[in-house]
Design a protein around this motif. Structure first.
Motif, PDB file in Angstrom:
ATOM      1  N   PHE A   1       0.899  -1.213  -0.061  1.00  0.00           N
ATOM      2  CA  PHE A   1      -0.121  -0.036  -0.111  1.00  0.00           C
ATOM      3  C   PHE A   1       1.085   1.219   0.075  1.00  0.00           C
ATOM      4  CE2 PHE A   1      -3.060  -3.374   1.730  1.00  0.00           C
ATOM      5  CZ  PHE A   1      -4.082  -2.933   0.800  1.00  0.00           C
ATOM      6  N   GLN A   2       2.104   1.013  -0.075  1.00  0.00           N
ATOM      7  CA  GLN A   2       2.939   2.393   0.015  1.00  0.00           C
ATOM      8  C   GLN A   2       3.740   2.330  -1.321  1.00  0.00           C
ATOM      9  OE1 GLN A   2       4.654   1.520   4.197  1.00  0.00           O
ATOM     10  NE2 GLN A   2       4.989   3.685   3.590  1.00  0.00           N
ATOM     11  N   THR A   3       3.751   1.154  -2.472  1.00  0.00           N
ATOM     12  CA  THR A   3       4.424   1.258  -3.479  1.00  0.00           C
ATOM     13  C   THR A   3       4.341   2.291  -4.451  1.00  0.00           C
ATOM     14  OG1 THR A   3       4.104  -1.452  -3.499  1.00  0.00           O
ATOM     15  CG2 THR A   3       4.823  -0.339  -5.537  1.00  0.00           C
ATOM     16  N   GLY A   4       3.057   2.881  -4.631  1.00  0.00           N
ATOM     17  CA  GLY A   4       2.705   3.912  -5.526  1.00  0.00           C
ATOM     18  C   GLY A   4       3.203   5.342  -5.071  1.00  0.00           C
ATOM     19  N   LYS A   5       3.425   5.490  -3.716  1.00  0.00           N
ATOM     20  CA  LYS A   5       3.699   6.717  -3.085  1.00  0.00           C
ATOM     21  C   LYS A   5       5.381   6.870  -3.219  1.00  0.00           C
ATOM     22  CE  LYS A   5      -0.140   6.269   0.091  1.00  0.00           C
ATOM     23  NZ  LYS A   5      -0.674   6.211   1.614  1.00  0.00           N
ATOM     24  N   LEU A   6       5.931   5.687  -2.690  1.00  0.00           N
ATOM     25  CA  LEU A   6       7.570   5.546  -2.421  1.00  0.00           C
ATOM     26  C   LEU A   6       8.386   5.514  -3.860  1.00  0.00           C
ATOM     27  CD1 LEU A   6       7.754   3.409   0.664  1.00  0.00           C
ATOM     28  CD2 LEU A   6       8.195   5.906   0.522  1.00  0.00           C
ATOM     29  N   MET A   7       7.521   4.517  -5.063  1.00  0.00           N
ATOM     30  CA  MET A   7       8.389   4.500  -6.269  1.00  0.00           C
ATOM     31  C   MET A   7       8.179   5.775  -7.117  1.00  0.00           C
ATOM     32  SD  MET A   7      10.317   2.609  -8.052  1.00  0.00           S
ATOM     33  CE  MET A   7      10.700   2.599  -9.906  1.00  0.00           C
ATOM     34  N   THR A   8       8.775   6.869  -6.967  1.00  0.00           N
ATOM     35  CA  THR A   8       8.592   8.118  -7.541  1.00  0.00           C
ATOM     36  C   THR A   8       9.672   8.089  -8.787  1.00  0.00           C
ATOM     37  OG1 THR A   8      10.579   9.346  -6.323  1.00  0.00           O
ATOM     38  CG2 THR A   8       8.217   9.379  -5.267  1.00  0.00           C
TER      39      THR A   8
ATOM     40  N   ILE B   1       0.207  -0.368  -7.207  1.00  0.00           N
ATOM     41  CA  ILE B   1       1.375  -1.259  -7.843  1.00  0.00           C
ATOM     42  C   ILE B   1       1.387  -0.817  -9.518  1.00  0.00           C
ATOM     43  CG2 ILE B   1       1.749  -3.401  -8.654  1.00  0.00           C
ATOM     44  CD1 ILE B   1       0.756  -4.656  -6.204  1.00  0.00           C
ATOM     45  N   ARG B   2       0.185  -0.477  -9.985  1.00  0.00           N
ATOM     46  CA  ARG B   2       0.129  -0.013 -11.374  1.00  0.00           C
ATOM     47  C   ARG B   2       0.673   1.307 -11.495  1.00  0.00           C
ATOM     48  NH1 ARG B   2      -6.232  -1.695 -13.085  1.00  0.00           N
ATOM     49  NH2 ARG B   2      -5.482  -3.608 -14.231  1.00  0.00           N
ATOM     50  N   SER B   3       0.437   2.328 -10.621  1.00  0.00           N
ATOM     51  CA  SER B   3       1.289   3.662 -10.546  1.00  0.00           C
ATOM     52  C   SER B   3       2.692   3.517 -10.703  1.00  0.00           C
ATOM     53  CB  SER B   3       0.961   4.434  -9.118  1.00  0.00           C
ATOM     54  OG  SER B   3       1.937   5.645  -9.053  1.00  0.00           O
ATOM     55  N   ALA B   4       3.275   2.239  -9.791  1.00  0.00           N
ATOM     56  CA  ALA B   4       4.745   2.222  -9.528  1.00  0.00           C
ATOM     57  C   ALA B   4       5.193   1.600 -10.825  1.00  0.00           C
ATOM     58  CB  ALA B   4       5.170   1.310  -8.350  1.00  0.00           C
TER      59      ALA B   4
ATOM     60  N   ILE C   1       5.560   4.117 -13.706  1.00  0.00           N
ATOM     61  CA  ILE C   1       6.640   4.616 -13.702  1.00  0.00           C
ATOM     62  C   ILE C   1       8.048   4.049 -14.003  1.00  0.00           C
ATOM     63  CG2 ILE C   1       8.194   5.981 -12.122  1.00  0.00           C
ATOM     64  CD1 ILE C   1       5.768   6.947 -10.590  1.00  0.00           C
ATOM     65  N   ALA C   2       8.191   2.886 -13.533  1.00  0.00           N
ATOM     66  CA  ALA C   2       9.336   1.881 -13.845  1.00  0.00           C
ATOM     67  C   ALA C   2       9.607   1.627 -15.337  1.00  0.00           C
ATOM     68  CB  ALA C   2       8.990   0.597 -13.149  1.00  0.00           C
ATOM     69  N   ILE C   3       8.408   1.504 -16.109  1.00  0.00           N
ATOM     70  CA  ILE C   3       8.423   1.223 -17.500  1.00  0.00           C
ATOM     71  C   ILE C   3       8.843   2.522 -18.256  1.00  0.00           C
ATOM     72  CG2 ILE C   3       6.965   0.723 -19.689  1.00  0.00           C
ATOM     73  CD1 ILE C   3       5.190  -1.037 -17.743  1.00  0.00           C
ATOM     74  N   ARG C   4       8.463   3.518 -17.830  1.00  0.00           N
ATOM     75  CA  ARG C   4       8.644   4.876 -18.476  1.00  0.00           C
ATOM     76  C   ARG C   4      10.168   4.922 -18.305  1.00  0.00           C
ATOM     77  NH1 ARG C   4       3.732   9.272 -17.117  1.00  0.00           N
ATOM     78  NH2 ARG C   4       2.244   8.244 -18.598  1.00  0.00           N
ATOM     79  N   LYS C   5      10.719   4.880 -17.104  1.00  0.00           N
ATOM     80  CA  LYS C   5      12.133   5.203 -16.933  1.00  0.00           C
ATOM     81  C   LYS C   5      13.075   4.104 -17.084  1.00  0.00           C
ATOM     82  CE  LYS C   5      11.129   9.228 -15.413  1.00  0.00           C
ATOM     83  NZ  LYS C   5      11.369  10.365 -16.223  1.00  0.00           N
ATOM     84  N   ASN C   6      12.533   2.804 -17.663  1.00  0.00           N
ATOM     85  CA  ASN C   6      13.264   1.548 -17.979  1.00  0.00           C
ATOM     86  C   ASN C   6      13.924   0.846 -16.694  1.00  0.00           C
ATOM     87  OD1 ASN C   6      12.721   2.076 -20.993  1.00  0.00           O
ATOM     88  ND2 ASN C   6      14.257   3.685 -21.077  1.00  0.00           N
TER      89      ASN C   6
END
Length: 248
Positions: free
Chosen positions: A113-120, A156-159, A162-167
């Motif tokens: 529940f913190q994945t999207g908040k911490l994966m900036t 999770i989808r939010s994280a 971002i991961a996909i966009r930044k490789n």
């Protein structure tokens, strides 16, 4: 060419360890990573009937018990040359920024529940720069009560977006603590596809990506490794490095 599927497990009871190995083999995994194995588990990893049928590797997971940064640093200093895979569960922005830049860390994980908040975006840039992977342990998602699954999916989808966009390389694993929580590679890939919207990337996240990470790090834990980017040259090492470059 058939894929070699990888899963990461966190066995909670010694008595269930052989069941984990048997279940992993029956589900179709060719390799499993065992988190923080005790001495007894390490013996079982080498003596089990399934040790000859499935590749078993140790990984170090820190942050699960809310260790201090000082404790984590000490563990990293002692274990980096012994264990090929090291993951950190990040519980705060400061810890996340530190783990993303520490060369001894391979994988970053977050409470669901913190994945999207911490994966900036800024963390993603650091992860790319310092060659980190983002791991999503899917057991945390499919074991939740239904009313909590939608908020968890959003995080999770939010994280992963971002991961996909930044490789940033993404790993999926079950992260099971009990054998009945394990799922087959295709089931994990199906859930991963729902998160990534990409079937090939989902399959790679439980096969190619973790396998290449392990191969790279096995070189780091070999006697030929001296420092980042510096190896003692031998005919065996040259062969391994050439094979690794070809696969990449």
């Amino acid at each position: 060419m058939p894929r070699n599927f990888v899963d990461s497990l966190l066995p909670s009871q010694e008595s269930q360890f052989s069941t984990f190995l048997r279940t992993a083999f029956q589900l179709g995994f060719t390799e499993i990573w065992i988190s923080n194995p005790t001495k007894e588990k390490k013996v079982q990893m080498t003596q089990s009937t399934f040790a000859s049928l499935i590749n078993i590797h140790e990984r170090l997971d820190i942050g699960l018990n809310n260790e201090s940064k000082t404790q984590m640093t000490s563990l990293l200093s002692h274990k980096r040359r012994e264990i090929p895979i090291i993951a950190v569960t990040c519980l705060s922005p400061d810890l996340t920024a530190w783990a993303a830049q520490d060369n001894r860390v391979d994988i970053l994980k977050f409470p669901v529940f913190q994945t999207g908040k911490l994966m900036t975006r800024s963390i993603a840039k650091l992860m790319v720069k310092f060659e980190k992977c983002l791991e999503i342990q899917l057991c945390e998602l499919y074991s939740l009560p239904e009313r909590q699954q939608i908020p968890a999916l959003r995080q999770i989808r939010s994280a992963v977006k971002i991961a996909i966009r930044k490789n940033v390389p993404i790993l999926f694993s079950s992260g099971s603590t009990r054998p009945d929580q394990m799922r087959s590679p295709r089931e994990l890939a199906s859930l991963g596809e729902m998160l990534l919207k990409n079937s090939i990337l989902s399959l790679n996240s439980i096969s190619t990506i973790p396998r290449l990470l392990l191969e790279r790090n096995l070189l780091k834990t070999s006697p030929d490794y001296i420092a980042p980017g510096v190896f003692r040259i031998s005919s065996r090492l040259t062969s391994e490095l050439n094979r690794f470059d070809e696969e990449e």
